[in-house]
Design an enzyme around this catalytic site. Structure first.
Site: not given
Length: 2038
Positions: A537, A672, A711, A979, A2021
């Site tokens: 629990c 609890h 619960h 340019s 690769h």
């Protein structure tokens, strides 16, 4: 210190209080590391020195981890022994003294400023450390030494005192009003008169001002104070003294024991000091030990006169007018001392507290909760959850039908079976809802996943969204340092799903607990640790505690913690119910007197945690702070499941100590509170004890959320639900009401009002205490005895954010599906409408920098929230999935500049500003004039600016803009500049440095100013193509003008003198414009500068481009060095700008790029648009004159984002983060689908009947549909039934129907199963009761027969019923045959509930005519015209086709027309066999219809008797009356359709003259008996769970070779075939993933459907098998989306060229047509033994063994890539040690298009058969035979990686032995064969591989793969072949090595490293280690290879010379992304080597 001022250090006696002091020390220690260390060391010293003491002393201390714990023991009680008092007051004084020494080091001075030391009684002991404290470090050491002395002194006094009197009580009293001497005399007289022994007599120990302290045994003191005449009437006080002091007789030996023997004691004392408090303050001591003995003697044996001490001190200090008294710790004599000192007229200042210190900004050890999410009963999010709490809702309900059938398990009282006496639980509404596509999980895998895992995935993502987690390029948290903690303690889903779904490749990861946390890390690509926790629990509290511990230890930087609980397994209820912990009456009744147990519940929750300081630094929203957490166990409880209040209280106190808080600081306790009879009182008792001494009048409020939502015992309501509630309390500032209150409380509770504990029944304000945070204590305990606790604080952050200087902001949202896309937008829009005051900058920051981004994207730029709302409302269209496009930086040329062109960015962008300033600085250093005002000032005067200033300003602007883009992650793929812009492009590409580019532009401009006359030339823009412009210029009389720029396909620029240009413009018909430039650039006017400019340019460095440059001079891409140089720059200045050519060069190399213009305004964008016509959304301009810069930037970012660009949003917002807030925006809009299975109990698991017989399990529904195994409720209703073939009734049906002497299930069984199943469903879900005659079967189709050979005698028939359409009364029924994990699709039909009366009415209109025809056939037969058959003859003839048992033989007489096209019969039905149960008896159904089968198969005119007509379906079956046994019926059959291979019949059944049944369109197809035999007797050994397709009856045709040189233009006639291919691909993907075809949209990513590399191979193989087209497994990479597949494979009716056809022709030239067009060929069932040539040349038979538990070895050859039939010899690549070619799926395509086939291991699916007896030789035999079958002619090219390389060599040997030539061989990273077997090393090899592979998720293996790897290791270790003869060797061999060894992967595994060292396995390279036979199949790969280790390494002995290549990777990295690769490059080189001539 001033000479007239003196400091006094005062140390009080042992009776002073330590309470406040010890708390203050520990509070300060939280931020002072040395102080924490000292307290830890002091604790250790005390504990060490008390270990051997007697029990009284040890017990007085008890167990304590730190001094604060010890203090807690005596905070409210008395220490009757006194040792704890002594330790604690000493600790306070030592700690304060050290703090003062740190704060004011002069206190340790030894000169005239040395302080005076005053010690009262035991204070002398604390004072003594100063004598040796020249430094702080020495003081620290001395304090610890004296602590040990104090422990021994306490022991001495305790033992001595107890020897006189061993009882509790005070050993000291203060007496007032009597002088010391008078008191002594009175004591002596009285004690003598009472006969008290001298040794026990009380004595005067301390004398003060008007008081004296007497010390003695408690009983003596009691007698004296009550009876002594001189004392009894005087005022007196009991003192906290519990042992003798100042009155003890001590010897030298006693003092030596107390002082000890430390070497520090011998330290000589050179200081001159006075010990005030000693009889002789000025005594001199040789060593520190001497001084300590004297002090101990004084404190133990000598009386003390405090007045005398103070008077002496005052007298000595008479010359000091100012005194500074520092009380080192509390001292009750301080006021007396200061009063005496003041009385002499001195000024006395007093410091009676700790030295000043700077308080920390935050207390350390705090953990911030920055994100949360949860869902549970009645709530899908935390807001809804809060509403449940505030409404005091009790969400308990009866267990819903979708979990399981409660009636099967519920009993009012328990019996011996699996029963529950509770009906209740608290449940989530839709626990099966899951967005599988978001997480790339196929429906097939999703259904197997634990629903808790699914829900945890979603809540984790939602919590991460709240936390602002982003996985962008810049990340606040390193993914390698993010951990996951997941609480779980049951495997319910495995129990629920296993017997329904069986085992699958995804079963393990679906239900195994470790995957709950592991899947989170996998999904989010985190590399931190993952933990799956089970502490019953308290699992959540435990997970949070461990997460906090990990964060505080700096092991991780962020943690996700939480848990999930979804209950649905009835046996959990039954076991808990029987244990008595569940309430039979409803929900948890927390705190109440009627509490009777708890109520089970669902809940899921997640929180995101960071260290508090990190969360603040990351600008996170801090929802709450975990001040401390802890866990312990109730080891002393009465039973393991019983909570212990004392253990809980200990945990509370320990945690508060760690947090530096007290019980007074707690505002609320979330308990609890399960409502159990034992747990609640124990918990409340612990709290009562904790809060019993609170000093605040405010009550402690307590509550428990379980009264609302139950619960969820195993995982979270015990933790995460409570935690979410607590966080919401901080957020909402409300103390919520307690559900179920007011109510009478549990009678076992202590009186709560007396301890000020309150349980609220109404909400109230959660008020904040003054100057401290609100604090909540959250408590959990678990069923296994554990306790867990969390202390929460709120975080007050009221900082007001300033406004963001940017005025426009980009807001985005993204998703993975269109539904989510629209949902996300709608949720955002709704939120904005509800929060109109939200700042737009915060919305932008949250949606961009603090979110994870997905492919389907929306982006918009706005300046206000209202504008954002409007734009969201206006956009309703779908958005395609974004695909990242290359970005082109387009730099503008000159002419578009304007004043202040970068002013807004200069003011608001640090990156831009810093870059611009740097450029300006560099230019200033090169003596160029200033130009910054052109960029930064809008009022700058442009007319005064020279070309030099303008060009430098434009260049600087563009460089600054490029830097800004790159800083946020936008990197160009290519650059181009017009340019002047080309200079910026060259800088950004890396060709020119910043200094060089500014130098060149500046110097060129200076040359122009010096050599060129201003305003003498001009430039004219003309709207004409360049060819027309050129022709126009050629036609001029004076062709001095020239083309300067080719801007677009219809725009050019002409340069020339002003006169010529003016004249030219007048003659132009085209539109033109004179440009505002002072020179004619790119014209002859530039000629005078070229030579000098080239010389200047020769001095700069031209580097190789890092980014390709599209040269406007060359009209080509440049990506290598050598092109750009001084000459190029001169030519670029003079020659035309070919902008069009450069654009076309980009277009030819980059597909559909984004054009991002970088310059003062939009100029080049129009050129791009006119030339290339890209989509408008892909032409962007950074700046736009007249538009705010952040608006134009925002538009660019929006478009880039929508086109898939990865923008570094966090970097974008970082400079402004102090002005930004993270908002709690709506969470992701999930695209949810249902994945749920209802648990159904099998017959043998149901509760047995009770003795009274009232409760029994239900009998079979039907013999053919016996039990329900799955029930999913509407709207996604599905009910699954099973029927065992071994059931006697079912077995009789099959055995009684034999085809070709094999038992075959009759077709009528399927009708019965379907009707029975639908009847059950209708009765279950419909209010009306429907009877059988109302059900109609339609479109029944049978795909394959059900036989024992298919599934065995213990197989099952599975019937599945699902909705069949929009009508609630129509159902689809499907049948499968199942055995274990294997299932086969048998067929399907539709069943509709109809009105029987309407059917009968329709029949009645025509039945007369049909009945008349029956009479005619009967009459014709009786007259001899037709055939009249008795049953014996009919069934005898029919036996040639089918043999029936007697139960089926119901025809009494048959009448057949002469042409066998019609027939009639009289039928009398038999009663069904005993023990069977039917809705529509298969015996009757078969008997009534099988006359049609007789007519079709027994027709004498049939041409072939080698075939059989098999019934495979019908159109419809209707019936209005249930037949009765024993009653005669007439049946009539008519053949209504007869084609070459099929016959269709109609069957009518009459009851007298009434038509009661009709079977229409009964279809038979003709099958060759040979095929039928195979079909009936074939066995399929697949071990997968997917349905197998029916056998394919026809052969594929081999396509003819295509002449690829011929170009053919024709309309494709293959559209129908293409449609079939596409349809097959999509259907197979749907089937394999479990996805719905309706969900396949064009933007659906295949990976999102859950297709991984292994599944891709399966799909590709099936597609090839079904269509004949070679689909490569890499299709998931080549075609990532469904739309890509449709575009490639959709039907085409366009002109095509055959050499570009996308279909892949078969191997037809040098490869056998045996492979045909199939890319995946399987070779089944090779011989059960293979022949191997041993080293000696003898022939050895290797028996594979029967191993009936695994399939037979099988070779599978799959086309991986390339084009078969292209003239290239195929390359066969054998699988590595994993056995699967999935390893090679990441290989990029080879340009050569060589066909590459992958060969799976023959033992891939049966690794247990791969024994060492089979070995490499046996495995290779399978491959060799398959290759020779596939390619009967020609040479081979082979290769393999790892173990595949060894197999490739052996295949080469075997092919050579068969006279087949291997042309080339490629061996990838495999050692050469060993000359001997490495004994006992295979186990270490596997240990090595396990260690190295577990670090890389890509190599994590399944059990089967693991078995195969172990087998290949063993096979390699025992493989010792002969070398190939020279004539047998391949022409060319290439070997590719991994340069790195795998030892780095092992380094972190200390256990493995020790094992390697123990076995002597080398980890470093040594000469020829690669050929060392002592190294096994893995160990050779451990060391890194040197250059000398990259040769053939022994392979030359086997294959001769070889080309040796290598790559920088280790063995496992070679085929994986990131390194593959490199492998591709080496393989390409190997292929080139293979193809070299010679």
């Amino acid at each position: 210190m001033a000479p007239n001022k003196k400091t006094i250090l005062l140390f009080g006696d042992q009776t002073d209080s330590w309470v406040d002091g010890i708390d203050r020390l520990y509070q300060d220690a939280a931020s002072i590391p040395w102080l924490q260390s000292f307290l830890d060391d002091l604790t250790h010293t005390f504990k060490t020195h008390t270990v051997g003491m007697d029990a009284v002393l040890r017990n007085s201390l008890g167990d304590f981890a730190n001094l604060q714990e010890l203090a807690e023991k005596y905070r409210y009680t008395t220490d009757d022994v006194g040792m704890a008092q002594a330790f604690l007051i000493y600790a306070v004084r030592a700690g304060i003294l050290l703090k003062w020494a740190k704060y004011e080091p002069s206190l340790l001075s030894t000169d005239e400023n040395q302080p005076e030391w005053v010690g009262i009684s035991g204070g002398l002991i604390s004072l003594s450390v100063l004598a040796v404290a020249e430094t702080f470090e020495k003081l620290y050491e001395a304090c610890l030494e004296v602590a040990g002395l104090l422990a021994r002194l306490c022991r001495f006094t305790s033992v001595k005192s107890r020897s006189m009197e061993d009882r509790s009580g005070a050993w000291g009293w203060t007496v007032l009003g009597i002088g010391a001497n008078e008191l002594r005399n009175a004591l002596d007289q009285y004690q003598q008169s009472m006969g008290i022994p001298p040794i026990k007599r009380a004595q005067v120990a301390v004398t003060g001002h008007r008081w004296n302290t007497i010390v003695g045994p408690p009983s003596i003191l009691q007698l004296i104070v009550k009876e002594c005449p001189a004392i009894r009437s005087l005022p007196k006080n009991e003192l906290n003294i519990h042992a003798l002091q100042h009155t003890v007789v001590t010897s030298r030996a006693d003092l030596d024991y107390i002082v000890g023997d430390s070497t520090l004691l011998s330290q000589p004392l050179s200081l001159t000091f006075t010990l005030w408090g000693m009889d002789d303050p000025r005594a001199h001591y040789t060593t520190w030990g001497d001084m300590l003995r004297a002090i101990c003697s004084q404190a133990l044996s000598r009386p003390l006169d405090i007045t005398h001490v103070v008077d002496q001190l005052s007298s000595k200090l008479r010359s000091f007018p100012q005194l500074d008294v520092k009380s080192i710790g509390p001292c009750s004599h301080l006021s007396y001392l200061t009063n005496v000192l003041k009385s002499a007229g001195r000024t006395v200042s007093v410091a009676d507290d700790h030295p000043p210190s700077t308080p920390p900004k935050q207390l350390p050890g705090r953990i911030a909760i920055v994100g949360m999410a949860g869902r549970g009963p009645g709530s899908d999010n935390v807001e809804e959850f809060w509403n449940v709490i505030m409404s005091k809702l009790d969400l308990c309900e009866e267990i819903p039908e979708d979990r399981f059938n409660l009636s099967e398990f519920y009993r009012s009282k328990h019996d011996s079976g699996c029963t529950t006496t509770t009906k209740f639980g608290c449940f989530m509404d839709k626990p099966g809802h899951f967005d599988n596509r978001f997480f790339h999980i196929s429906p097939r895998e999703a259904l197997l996943m634990d629903p808790g895992h699914r829900q945890f995935l979603m809540t984790t993502y939602e919590a991460l969204e709240m936390a602002g987690y982003s996985d962008g390029a810049t990340r606040a948290v390193d993914p390698a340092r993010i951990a996951t903690f997941f609480g779980q303690c049951n495997d319910d889903w495995h129990d629920v799903s296993h017997h329904t779904l069986g085992c699958d490749a995804y079963t393990l990861q679906g239900v195994q607990r470790a995957f709950g946390a592991g899947r989170i890390a996998f999904q989010f690509k985190w590399e931190g640790p993952t933990y799956s926790l089970d502490s019953a629990c308290a699992s959540t509290a435990s997970s949070i505690h461990l997460a906090c511990t990990s964060l505080l230890a700096k092991e991780t930087d962020m943690a996700v913690a939480g848990a999930a609980n979804v209950v649905g397994y009835p046996h959990s209820w039954t076991s808990l119910s029987k244990s008595g912990v569940l309430s039979d009456t409803g929900n948890c009744k927390t705190f109440r007197d009627d509490a009777d147990g708890y109520c089970r519940a669902d809940f899921v929750g997640t929180v995101v945690l960071k260290r508090l300081e990190d969360a603040i630094a990351h600008n996170d929203n801090i929802l709450a702070v975990v001040a401390a957490s802890g866990r312990n166990h109730s080891g002393n409880s009465s039973s393991i499941t019983t909570s212990d209040a004392k253990a809980q209280e200990k945990l509370y106190r320990k945690m508060m100590h760690n947090a530096r808080v007290s019980p007074n600081d707690i505002s609320y306790v979330e308990m609890h509170g399960t409502g159990t009879k034992v747990g609640d009182p124990a918990e409340m008792g612990a709290l009562a004890s904790l809060f019993s001494h609170r000093r605040t009048p405010k009550p402690v409020v307590v509550g428990g959320v379980k009264a609302n939502v139950g619960h969820s015992e195993s995982k979270q309501a015990a933790g995460v639900a409570s935690l979410l509630k607590c966080i919401m309390m901080f957020q909402k500032n409300i103390l919520p009401p307690q559900a179920g209150m007011p109510h009478a409380l549990n009678p076992n509770f202590p009186p709560l009002s007396e301890i000020n504990i309150e349980i609220p029944s109404e909400p109230s304000t959660f008020e904040s205490p003054v100057s401290q945070p609100r604090r909540i204590l959250l408590n959990n305990f678990d069923a296994a005895g554990g306790n867990a606790c969390i202390l929460l604080e709120d975080f007050g952050n009221n900082m007001v954010k300033k406004s963001d200087p940017r005025v426009h902001h980009t807001v985005v949202t993204s998703s993975r599906t269109q539904a989510s896309y629209h949902g996300n937008k709608a949720k955002l829009l709704q939120w904005l409408r509800q929060n109109p005051g939200a700042r737009i900058e915060d919305v932008a920051y949250t949606t961009t920098a603090r979110r994870t981004h997905h492919p389907i994207r929306f982006a918009v730029t706005a300046s206000s929230t209202q504008e954002l709302i409007s734009k969201l409302e206006a956009d309703t269209a779908d958005s395609p999935a974004a695909k990242e496009s290359p970005v082109v930086f387009v730099f503008t040329g000159q002419g578009s500049h304007y004043a202040g062109m970068g002013s807004e960015l200069y003011e608001t962008s640090p990156v831009f500003r810093e870059t611009v300033n740097l450029c300006a600085t560099i230019c200033e250093e090169q003596n160029f004039p200033p130009f910054l005002d052109l960029i930064t000032q809008s009022d700058s005067e442009m007319s005064d600016k020279t070309t030099l200033e303008v060009q430098l300003a434009v260049l600087t602007l563009e460089i600054g803009l490029a830097a800004l883009w790159r800083s946020i992650g936008i990197q160009p793929s290519v650059v181009i500049g017009h340019s002047l812009g080309e200079y910026a492009a060259l800088h950004v590409s890396g060709v020119l440095s910043l200094a060089d580019v500014l130098y060149l532009v500046g110097q060129r401009a200076l040359l122009i100013l010096q050599r060129c006359e201003v305003n003498t030339s001009a430039m004219l823009s003309v709207a004409m193509p360049v060819t027309d412009t050129h022709a126009f210029l050629e036609a001029q009389a004076d062709p001095s003008c020239e083309i300067a720029c080719v801007n677009s396909t219809n725009a050019s620029v002409i340069s020339g003198s002003i006169e010529n240009i003016t004249e030219l413009q007048a003659g132009l018909k085209a539109r033109s414009k004179m440009l505002s430039v002072p020179y004619g650039f790119h014209s002859s006017q530039m000629d005078p500068i070229l030579a000098d400019y080239a010389a200047l340019a020769g001095g700069v460095t031209f580097s190789e481009p890092k980014i390709p440059v599209a040269s406007t001079l060359l009209a080509s891409l440049v990506d290598t060095s050598g092109t750009f140089h001084a000459g190029y720059m001169a030519r670029q200045c003079r020659q035309p700008v070919n902008f069009v050519g450069a654009l076309e060069a980009i277009q030819s190399n980059y597909s559909d790029p984004i054009w991002l213009e970088i310059g003062p305004s939009q100029v080049c964008s129009s050129f791009v648009r006119a030339t290339l016509s890209p989509p408008p959304s892909k032409i962007l301009s950074t700046l736009d004159k007249g538009t705010n810069a952040w608006l134009s930037l925002g538009k660019c970012m929006s478009s880039l984002y929508k086109h898939g660009a990865t923008i570094d949003w966090l970097a974008l917002h970082q400079p402004y983060v102090d002005n930004l807030s993270l908002l709690n925006l709506p969470t992701y809009a999930w695209d949810l689908k249902e994945f749920w299975i209802r648990y159904t109990e099998t017959k043998d698991q149901l509760p047995t009947s009770t003795t009274n017989g009232h409760e029994t399990f239900k009998a079979n529904i039907s013999t053919c549909a016996q039990q329900v195994v799955e029930h999913i409720s509407p709207p996604n209703m599905k009910v699954t039934f099973r029927a065992s073939l071994s059931d006697p009734g079912f077995k009789a049906l099959i055995d009684g129907h034999r085809l070709r002497d094999r038992s075959v299930c009759p077709g009528s069984v399927f009708s019965e199963a379907g009707l029975a199943a639908v009847t059950y469903v209708l009765q279950l879900h419909h209010s009306k009761s429907l009877k059988l005659p109302a059900l109609v079967l339609r479109n029944l189709s049978l795909k394959r027969p059900l036989t024992y050979d298919l599934v065995g005698p213990d197989g099952e028939l599975i019937t599945v019923v699902a909705p069949g359409g929009s009508s609630n009364d129509t159902f689809k029924v499907a049948w499968k045959a199942s055995k274990g994990n294997v299932s086969y699709s048998l067929g399907d039909c539709m069943v509709a509930a109809c009105d029987g009366q309407l059917i009968q009415a329709r029949w009645d209109k025509v039945s007369y005519f049909i009945r008349s025809r029956v009479d005619e056939i009967v009459a014709s037969s009786k007259s001899g015209i037709s055939h009249r058959l008795q049953p014996q003859i009919l069934y005898g003839l029919f036996a040639n086709t089918v043999k029936y048992d007697a139960a089926f033989k119901c025809i009494q007489e048959a009448y057949i027309s002469s042409d066998f096209q019609e027939a009639a019969a009289v039928i009398v039905l038999n009663s069904d066999p005993v023990g069977t149960k039917f809705v529509a008896s298969p015996y009757w159904g078969e008997s009534l219809v099988h006359l049609a089968g007789f007519v079709v198969n027994s027709n004498p005119s049939r041409q072939s008797h080698d075939t059989t007509f098999m019934m495979d379906g019908f159109e419809s079956f209707e019936q209005t009356v249930i037949p009765e046994p024993g009653k005669p019926y007439h049946t009539y059959v008519r053949v209504t359709g007869n084609e070459s291979a099929s016959v269709v019949c109609d069957v009518y059944i009459f009851d007298d003259d009434k038509l009661i049944m009709h079977c229409a369109g009964l279809h038979f197809h003709e099958v060759e008996n040979a095929v039928l035999d195979q079909l009936l007797g074939g066995t399929n050994t697949s071990n997968t769970t997917r349905d197998q397709p029916a056998p394919i009856m026809s052969r594929k045709e081999v396509p003819k070779p295509v002449d690829t040189t011929e170009k053919v233009e024709a309309v494709s006639n293959d559209s129908q075939s293409d449609a079939h291919v596409l349809d097959s691909i999509l259907k197979i993907i749907s089937k394999e993933t479990g996805s719905d075809l309706a969900d396949f949209q064009d933007d659906t990513l295949i990976a999102d459907l859950g297709v991984d590399s292994i599944m891709a191979i399966e799909i590709a193989s099936q597609v090839t098998e079904e269509t004949g087209m070679d689909l490569l497994p890499s299709f998931i990479i080549d075609y990532p989306a469904i739309g890509d597949l449709r575009r490639v494979f959709a039907p085409k009716s366009t002109h095509i060229s055959l050499d570009n056809d996308l279909s892949r022709p078969s191997l037809v030239d040098d490869t056998s047509q045996a492979l045909q067009s199939s890319g995946s060929e399987s070779f089944d069932q090779p011989p059960t033994s293979v022949t191997s040539t041993s080293d000696s040349g003898s022939i050895v038979k290797i028996d594979l063994g029967p191993d009936v538990d695994s399939p037979a070895p099988k070779i599978k050859i799959t086309l991986l890539q390339g084009r078969p039939g292209n003239g290239r010899t195929p390359f066969y690549l054998i699988a590595d040690g994993t056995g699967t070619i999935a390893t090679y799926i990441h290989l990029p395509q080879f340009k050569s298009q060589i066909p590459i086939y992958g060969i799976d291991s023959p033992f891939l699916r049966c690794p247990t058969r791969f024994t060492t007896d089979v070995g490499i030789t046996g495995a290779a035999r399978f491959i060799t035979e398959a290759l020779m079958k596939a390619q009967p002619e020609g040479t081979f090219v082979l290769g393999g990686f790892s173990g595949g390389a060894m197999l490739a060599y052996e295949v080469c040997r075997q092919l050579a032995a068969a006279n087949r030539k291997v042309d080339s061989l490629m061996l990838i990273d495999m050692c050469s064969p060993r000359s001997k077997t490495v004994e006992d090393k295979n186990d270490i090899g596997w240990a090595i591989f396990e260690s190295i592979s577990r670090q890389n998720g890509l190599w994590r293996s399944t059990d089967m793969t693991r078995q195969h790897l172990q087998a290949i290791f063993a096979a390699v270790a025992t493989y010792h072949p002969q070398p190939l003869k020279a004539s047998e060797r391949p022409k060319r061999t290439a070997i590719i090595w991994a340069e790195k060894g795998m030892i780095d992967r092992c380094a972190g595994d200390s256990e493995l490293m020790q094992k390697l060292a123990k076995r002597g396995i080398p980890t470093e390279p040594y000469p020829k280690f690669m050929e060392d036979s002592e190294l096994g199949p893995v160990a050779w790969g451990l060391p890194h290879k040197t250059k000398n280790d990259l040769g053939p390494n022994g392979w030359e002995r086997y294959v001769g010379d070889a080309l040796c290549l290598s790559m920088p990777a280790d063995h496992l990295e070679m085929p994986m992304p990131g390194h593959v690769h490199l492998l591709h490059e080496k393989m390409t080189r190997a292929f080139e080597f293979f193809n070299e001539a010679g």
